[in-house]
Design a protein around this motif. Structure first.
Motif, PDB file in Angstrom:
ATOM      1  N   THR A   1     -34.371 -51.453   8.394  1.00 30.16           N
ATOM      2  CA  THR A   1     -34.124 -52.817   8.826  1.00 30.16           C
ATOM      3  C   THR A   1     -33.490 -52.799  10.216  1.00 30.16           C
ATOM      4  O   THR A   1     -32.868 -51.800  10.623  1.00 30.16           O
ATOM      5  CB  THR A   1     -33.184 -53.554   7.856  1.00 30.16           C
ATOM      6  OG1 THR A   1     -31.886 -52.932   7.907  1.00 30.16           O
ATOM      7  CG2 THR A   1     -33.715 -53.516   6.427  1.00 30.16           C
ATOM      8  N   LEU A   2     -33.627 -53.888  10.930  1.00 31.52           N
ATOM      9  CA  LEU A   2     -33.022 -53.966  12.255  1.00 31.52           C
ATOM     10  C   LEU A   2     -31.507 -53.857  12.178  1.00 31.52           C
ATOM     11  O   LEU A   2     -30.872 -53.226  13.026  1.00 31.52           O
ATOM     12  CB  LEU A   2     -33.428 -55.274  12.938  1.00 31.52           C
ATOM     13  CG  LEU A   2     -34.841 -55.321  13.522  1.00 31.52           C
ATOM     14  CD1 LEU A   2     -35.160 -56.730  14.018  1.00 31.52           C
ATOM     15  CD2 LEU A   2     -35.005 -54.323  14.658  1.00 31.52           C
TER      16      LEU A   2
ATOM     17  N   ILE B   1     -33.304 -49.661  19.254  1.00 35.66           N
ATOM     18  CA  ILE B   1     -33.059 -50.228  17.935  1.00 35.66           C
ATOM     19  C   ILE B   1     -34.368 -50.662  17.286  1.00 35.66           C
ATOM     20  O   ILE B   1     -34.635 -50.364  16.112  1.00 35.66           O
ATOM     21  CB  ILE B   1     -32.084 -51.417  18.036  1.00 35.66           C
ATOM     22  CG1 ILE B   1     -30.713 -50.926  18.548  1.00 35.66           C
ATOM     23  CG2 ILE B   1     -31.932 -52.117  16.693  1.00 35.66           C
ATOM     24  CD1 ILE B   1     -29.756 -52.049  18.899  1.00 35.66           C
ATOM     25  N   VAL B   2     -35.212 -51.335  18.047  1.00 36.49           N
ATOM     26  CA  VAL B   2     -36.502 -51.811  17.527  1.00 36.49           C
ATOM     27  C   VAL B   2     -37.419 -50.635  17.212  1.00 36.49           C
ATOM     28  O   VAL B   2     -38.060 -50.588  16.154  1.00 36.49           O
ATOM     29  CB  VAL B   2     -37.166 -52.763  18.536  1.00 36.49           C
ATOM     30  CG1 VAL B   2     -38.549 -53.198  18.048  1.00 36.49           C
ATOM     31  CG2 VAL B   2     -36.288 -53.986  18.782  1.00 36.49           C
TER      32      VAL B   2
ATOM     33  N   SER C   1     -36.235 -48.776  14.092  1.00 38.10           N
ATOM     34  CA  SER C   1     -36.545 -49.566  12.904  1.00 38.10           C
ATOM     35  C   SER C   1     -38.001 -49.401  12.509  1.00 38.10           C
ATOM     36  O   SER C   1     -38.319 -49.176  11.334  1.00 38.10           O
ATOM     37  CB  SER C   1     -36.227 -51.044  13.178  1.00 38.10           C
ATOM     38  OG  SER C   1     -36.667 -51.855  12.120  1.00 38.10           O
TER      39      SER C   1
ATOM     40  N   SER D   1     -30.625 -50.236  11.761  1.00 36.41           N
ATOM     41  CA  SER D   1     -30.859 -49.518  13.017  1.00 36.41           C
ATOM     42  C   SER D   1     -29.753 -49.805  14.025  1.00 36.41           C
ATOM     43  O   SER D   1     -29.356 -48.920  14.799  1.00 36.41           O
ATOM     44  CB  SER D   1     -32.217 -49.906  13.606  1.00 36.41           C
ATOM     45  OG  SER D   1     -33.269 -49.467  12.770  1.00 36.41           O
ATOM     46  N   LYS D   2     -29.224 -51.031  14.020  1.00 39.49           N
ATOM     47  CA  LYS D   2     -28.120 -51.365  14.913  1.00 39.49           C
ATOM     48  C   LYS D   2     -26.889 -50.527  14.590  1.00 39.49           C
ATOM     49  O   LYS D   2     -26.133 -50.137  15.484  1.00 39.49           O
ATOM     50  CB  LYS D   2     -27.782 -52.846  14.794  1.00 39.49           C
ATOM     51  CG  LYS D   2     -28.807 -53.776  15.425  1.00 39.49           C
ATOM     52  CD  LYS D   2     -28.414 -55.230  15.217  1.00 39.49           C
ATOM     53  CE  LYS D   2     -29.479 -56.171  15.768  1.00 39.49           C
ATOM     54  NZ  LYS D   2     -29.144 -57.597  15.508  1.00 39.49           N
TER      55      LYS D   2
END
Length: 307
Positions: A178-179, A168-169, A172, A182-183
């Motif tokens: 944005t996080l 996820i990071v 992003s 991405s989630k």
């Protein structure tokens, strides 16, 4: 499979020992569509190799130091490797069969066999550094699932293992998202970890394609909303493809509505799989049927889920 043609996620090695990842089922005459991924320096983590393609995505691909050829049918250049420079052609399904029949008992091979059992399909392979033979202690397991039937079986029955929160990071940061967004793109079934070893599940259509099936012309940026078929296996393959219904043009050329969406950014595949209605920004391309391309070099675009 006993095949002599190239498929997405195959590995090829050139005569200078550089390692490439095939990214297309299209088999042109005299070359293949492939991105250079590792080069041998004697100092790299991967048994002397260093990774030059650190992150996937169209923008990163365009920075590669390799040959690009113009494809007149599509009006853009693609990274290629000429067949005359191919030294080895490595196939994921052959490596998987080797590991299933003969295992050394390493933690990676044990994790692979556990994944193989949990996935419950036979048409699979293993690509990446394991296929190339340059894996190290912290290498990921990149599993390839072949065909629509097995792809749908995995997505409908495999629940995944541990979450890979690093994905996820990294997504992003790599794509400028944005996080939270991405989630939404993350899916435990296709990215995860098993006993501390990260893995990815990749899907490949096992049918080769002929080059230049149609001539296309890029028209410009467009943003749309549209309904799509939920749970289509075609969105899981690369590039993702899906037929659009009830298209509404939000911005861009309103006289030509796209009928098909094609995404060259693999991060959107599971989002498309789970969606019934989407918003998409990309390049409008006039082919036999007009399409919207997400992952164009001039209009990177995005896909967001509405329903």
């Amino acid at each position: 499979m006993g095949r002599d043609y190239f498929l997405d996620k195959d590995i090829v090695v050139d005569k200078e020992r550089n390692i490439y990842l095939v990214f297309s089922n299209v088999n042109p005459y005299g070359y293949i569509y492939a991105m250079i991924k590792y080069v041998y320096t004697g100092k790299g983590l991967w048994k002397g190799y260093e990774r030059v393609l650190k992150y996937y995505g169209v923008n990163n691909m365009l920075k590669l130091s390799q040959e690009f050829l113009m494809e007149p049918c599509y009006g853009v250049t693609f990274p290629v490797l000429r067949l005359s420079n191919v030294s080895k052609h490595l196939k994921p399904e052959e490596k998987a069969l080797e590991l299933i029949k003969h295992t050394s008992g390493s933690k990676h091979e044990i994790s692979f066999l556990e994944l193989y059992t949990a996935l419950g399909v036979r048409q699979l392979g293993i690509t990446g550094s394991f296929l190339a033979g340059i894996n190290h202690e912290n290498s990921d397991l990149d599993i390839v699932i072949y065909g629509c039937e097995d792809a749908l079986y995995v997505m409908n029955n495999f629940e995944g293992f541990e979450e890979d929160r690093d994905w996820i990071v990294e997504t992003s940061r790599n794509y400028g998202l944005t996080l939270d967004f991405s989630k939404q793109l993350y899916d435990k079934r296709t990215r995860g970890a098993i006993k501390g070893i990260k893995f990815s599940i990749l899907f490949v259509d096992p049918r080769p394609e002929r080059p230049c099936k149609e001539v296309c012309k890029r028209k410009g940026e467009i943003t749309i909303t549209a309904e799509i078929e939920k749970g289509s296996c075609d969105v899981l393959f690369y590039p993702s493809k899906v037929i659009l219904h009830n298209v509404n043009v939000v911005s861009g050329e309103v006289g030509l509505k796209p009928e098909i969406l094609v995404s060259y950014e693999g991060i959107y595949s599971t989002l498309l799989f789970k969606s019934r209605k989407i918003e998409a920004k990309g390049m409008l391309v006039e082919c036999e049927k007009p399409i919207i391309v997400v992952g164009d070099r001039d209009v990177p675009g995005y896909i967001r889920r509405i329903l």
